[in-house]
Design a protein around this motif. Sequence first.
Motif, PDB file in Angstrom:
ATOM      1  N   SER A 205      11.100   5.155   9.516  1.00 30.06           N
ATOM      2  CA  SER A 205       9.930   6.245   9.254  1.00 30.06           C
ATOM      3  C   SER A 205       8.576   5.587   9.454  1.00 30.06           C
ATOM      4  CB  SER A 205      10.129   6.760   7.632  1.00 30.06           C
ATOM      5  OG  SER A 205      10.000   5.346   6.829  1.00 30.06           O
ATOM      6  N   ASN A 206       8.535   4.357   9.844  1.00 27.87           N
ATOM      7  CA  ASN A 206       7.343   3.698  10.122  1.00 27.87           C
ATOM      8  C   ASN A 206       6.839   3.995  11.588  1.00 27.87           C
ATOM      9  OD1 ASN A 206       4.939   2.034  10.544  1.00 27.87           O
ATOM     10  ND2 ASN A 206       5.831   0.579   9.258  1.00 27.87           N
ATOM     11  N   LYS A 207       5.870   4.673  11.658  1.00 29.78           N
ATOM     12  CA  LYS A 207       5.308   5.196  13.053  1.00 29.78           C
ATOM     13  C   LYS A 207       4.616   3.941  13.627  1.00 29.78           C
ATOM     14  CE  LYS A 207       3.750   9.745  11.529  1.00 29.78           C
ATOM     15  NZ  LYS A 207       2.641  10.578  11.388  1.00 29.78           N
ATOM     16  N   GLN A 208       4.300   2.667  13.108  1.00 32.27           N
ATOM     17  CA  GLN A 208       3.992   1.595  13.699  1.00 32.27           C
ATOM     18  C   GLN A 208       5.312   0.919  14.442  1.00 32.27           C
ATOM     19  OE1 GLN A 208       2.123  -0.242  10.061  1.00 32.27           O
ATOM     20  NE2 GLN A 208       0.220  -0.512  11.639  1.00 32.27           N
ATOM     21  N   LEU A 209       6.334   1.189  14.129  1.00 29.55           N
ATOM     22  CA  LEU A 209       7.624   0.520  14.779  1.00 29.55           C
ATOM     23  C   LEU A 209       8.360   1.330  15.678  1.00 29.55           C
ATOM     24  CD1 LEU A 209       8.735  -1.236  11.753  1.00 29.55           C
ATOM     25  CD2 LEU A 209       7.580  -2.396  13.327  1.00 29.55           C
ATOM     26  N   SER A 210       7.870   2.463  15.957  1.00 30.71           N
ATOM     27  CA  SER A 210       8.564   3.365  16.701  1.00 30.71           C
ATOM     28  C   SER A 210       8.568   3.076  18.378  1.00 30.71           C
ATOM     29  CB  SER A 210       7.670   4.954  16.784  1.00 30.71           C
ATOM     30  OG  SER A 210       6.213   4.797  16.917  1.00 30.71           O
ATOM     31  N   SER A 211       7.515   2.181  18.763  1.00 27.35           N
ATOM     32  CA  SER A 211       7.690   1.950  20.147  1.00 27.35           C
ATOM     33  C   SER A 211       8.322   0.570  20.373  1.00 27.35           C
ATOM     34  CB  SER A 211       6.171   1.883  20.644  1.00 27.35           C
ATOM     35  OG  SER A 211       5.367   0.884  20.078  1.00 27.35           O
ATOM     36  N   LYS A 212       8.752  -0.190  19.200  1.00 30.17           N
ATOM     37  CA  LYS A 212       9.238  -1.457  19.466  1.00 30.17           C
ATOM     38  C   LYS A 212      10.737  -1.262  19.602  1.00 30.17           C
ATOM     39  CE  LYS A 212       5.420  -3.121  18.199  1.00 30.17           C
ATOM     40  NZ  LYS A 212       4.535  -4.043  19.221  1.00 30.17           N
TER      41      LYS A 212
ATOM     42  N   GLN B  12       4.329  -5.208   4.661  1.00 30.88           N
ATOM     43  CA  GLN B  12       3.294  -4.196   4.074  1.00 30.88           C
ATOM     44  C   GLN B  12       3.685  -2.922   3.888  1.00 30.88           C
ATOM     45  OE1 GLN B  12      -0.019  -4.593   6.865  1.00 30.88           O
ATOM     46  NE2 GLN B  12      -0.601  -6.561   6.571  1.00 30.88           N
ATOM     47  N   HIS B  13       4.618  -2.220   4.660  1.00 31.80           N
ATOM     48  CA  HIS B  13       5.401  -1.058   4.688  1.00 31.80           C
ATOM     49  C   HIS B  13       5.926  -0.791   3.338  1.00 31.80           C
ATOM     50  CE1 HIS B  13       7.325   2.709   5.667  1.00 31.80           C
ATOM     51  NE2 HIS B  13       8.274   1.923   5.545  1.00 31.80           N
ATOM     52  N   PHE B  14       6.978  -1.698   3.195  1.00 28.76           N
ATOM     53  CA  PHE B  14       7.632  -1.405   1.827  1.00 28.76           C
ATOM     54  C   PHE B  14       6.878  -1.815   0.642  1.00 28.76           C
ATOM     55  CE2 PHE B  14      10.878  -2.677   5.140  1.00 28.76           C
ATOM     56  CZ  PHE B  14      11.488  -1.371   4.950  1.00 28.76           C
ATOM     57  N   SER B  15       5.955  -2.754   0.762  1.00 29.18           N
ATOM     58  CA  SER B  15       5.003  -2.880  -0.604  1.00 29.18           C
ATOM     59  C   SER B  15       4.317  -1.752  -0.821  1.00 29.18           C
ATOM     60  CB  SER B  15       3.972  -4.033  -0.289  1.00 29.18           C
ATOM     61  OG  SER B  15       2.988  -4.136  -1.326  1.00 29.18           O
ATOM     62  N   LYS B  16       3.738  -1.060  -0.070  1.00 29.86           N
ATOM     63  CA  LYS B  16       2.983   0.440  -0.066  1.00 29.86           C
ATOM     64  C   LYS B  16       3.851   1.439  -0.379  1.00 29.86           C
ATOM     65  CE  LYS B  16       0.034   3.810   2.277  1.00 29.86           C
ATOM     66  NZ  LYS B  16      -0.501   4.073   3.652  1.00 29.86           N
ATOM     67  N   GLU B  17       5.076   1.377  -0.022  1.00 31.33           N
ATOM     68  CA  GLU B  17       6.245   2.440  -0.386  1.00 31.33           C
ATOM     69  C   GLU B  17       6.516   2.203  -1.868  1.00 31.33           C
ATOM     70  OE1 GLU B  17      10.357   2.279   1.023  1.00 31.33           O
ATOM     71  OE2 GLU B  17       9.533   3.912   2.168  1.00 31.33           O
ATOM     72  N   ASN B  18       6.585   1.096  -2.191  1.00 31.18           N
ATOM     73  CA  ASN B  18       6.820   0.829  -3.784  1.00 31.18           C
ATOM     74  C   ASN B  18       5.966   1.079  -4.614  1.00 31.18           C
ATOM     75  OD1 ASN B  18       9.560  -0.221  -2.937  1.00 31.18           O
ATOM     76  ND2 ASN B  18       8.857  -2.459  -2.676  1.00 31.18           N
ATOM     77  N   LYS B  19       4.751   0.833  -4.245  1.00 29.64           N
ATOM     78  CA  LYS B  19       3.558   1.313  -5.139  1.00 29.64           C
ATOM     79  C   LYS B  19       3.293   2.659  -5.456  1.00 29.64           C
ATOM     80  CE  LYS B  19       0.547  -2.622  -4.088  1.00 29.64           C
ATOM     81  NZ  LYS B  19      -0.644  -3.114  -3.625  1.00 29.64           N
ATOM     82  N   GLU B  20       3.638   3.527  -4.265  1.00 29.76           N
ATOM     83  CA  GLU B  20       3.778   4.895  -4.183  1.00 29.76           C
ATOM     84  C   GLU B  20       4.932   5.526  -4.976  1.00 29.76           C
ATOM     85  OE1 GLU B  20       4.031   6.301  -0.348  1.00 29.76           O
ATOM     86  OE2 GLU B  20       2.031   5.836   0.386  1.00 29.76           O
ATOM     87  N   GLN B  21       5.950   4.945  -5.182  1.00 27.50           N
ATOM     88  CA  GLN B  21       7.024   5.381  -6.063  1.00 27.50           C
ATOM     89  C   GLN B  21       6.928   4.856  -7.362  1.00 27.50           C
ATOM     90  OE1 GLN B  21      10.708   4.189  -3.815  1.00 27.50           O
ATOM     91  NE2 GLN B  21      10.239   5.397  -2.199  1.00 27.50           N
ATOM     92  N   GLY B  22       5.809   3.862  -7.684  1.00 26.53           N
ATOM     93  CA  GLY B  22       5.714   3.125  -9.101  1.00 26.53           C
ATOM     94  C   GLY B  22       6.632   2.126  -9.349  1.00 26.53           C
ATOM     95  N   LYS B  23       7.140   1.599  -8.396  1.00 24.66           N
ATOM     96  CA  LYS B  23       8.164   0.324  -8.308  1.00 24.66           C
ATOM     97  C   LYS B  23       7.364  -0.919  -8.234  1.00 24.66           C
ATOM     98  CE  LYS B  23      12.117   2.637  -6.581  1.00 24.66           C
ATOM     99  NZ  LYS B  23      13.056   2.809  -5.285  1.00 24.66           N
ATOM    100  N   GLU B  24       7.740  -1.949  -8.931  1.00 24.14           N
ATOM    101  CA  GLU B  24       6.980  -3.204  -8.952  1.00 24.14           C
ATOM    102  C   GLU B  24       7.606  -3.828  -7.447  1.00 24.14           C
ATOM    103  OE1 GLU B  24       8.038  -5.460 -12.349  1.00 24.14           O
ATOM    104  OE2 GLU B  24       7.127  -4.039 -13.578  1.00 24.14           O
TER     105      GLU B  24
END
Length: 323
Positions: A146-153, A199-211
């Motif tokens: 789901s990360n757009k930065q990795l779509s071309s990799k 960075q992607h998973f750290s941001k995702e965890n913050k949005e979901q309220g996870k540590e």
Amino acid sequence: MDLNIKVMCPHCRNPVPNIIENFRDGDLICGDCGLILGDRIVDTRSEWRTFSNSDSDGGDDPSRVGAATDTLLGDINTLEATGISRKDGGTGRGKDLARTHGKLSEQKKVTTLLSNAKQISSMCERIGLTKIVTESAIQLFRSSLSNKQLSSKPDEWIMAACIYLACRQNSVSRTFKEICGLTNVPKKEIGKLYKILAQHFSKENKEQGKETTRAQATPESFIRRFAGELELENSVRSACVQVGNRVFENDILAGRSTISLVASVIYFVVCMSDTPKTAIEIAKISGCTESTLKTSYKILYQHREALIKDIKTAKGLEALPAV
């Protein structure tokens, strides 16, 4: 379950108890006096009636149906069984329909993800990673789609970064060079994608309220693994761990990589042992260069008094040679 335990009514004390299981009310009842022995009985029978007269009719027990759910890929495995046969009596329509069905975006996505999951499992198995790390890598790869930065990799690059990130999260000691040798992906590309995924998973965890808990492989895990490959004695391994912890806690080699720290610590302690190893052997096992190892060793030699305090006498190590 202990099969030696016998359910007996405390009131009747009948050696051959007459116990009735009332699944409708969930009760376990004594058939002699009516005393309720339990009130939470689980019905393990079929979930609906079977109208088969005999086993020869092919009537199976319908209490449990369907394959086990896959916690990694979810319901995606159910789509894999859907397909169109190419056998159509020679008309050619089945072949065209199968080709069209294979080009559907959802079906193509399912097939690709299943193939990548098998590839990740195969790579993790080759370097001796546990099932937990393998499952973590597959979950990370699935979430990274789901990360757009990795779509071309390329998928191989993303899989390599996910394996390294899974190792870091589960405190498993694996270096960049080991992942590079496994996947044939450049070290620079793995490092870039690793930062993006972290960075992607750290941001995702913050949005979901996870540590966000990012466990890292400690120098001790690397020391024990490399010492085992060098076939060092247990006393030397223990001394390496103690020296490595002191170097790490006091930031003596601050700014240098963990591999450089581990290699120099092993060389530092091994030089005092009865079976010394050369710098070339240690550098080959650890994956760092000989010059980097010796440069770090010179720094450790300057702090030798503090590092080998209470260790040299306890482990029977000899005096440390000069640089």
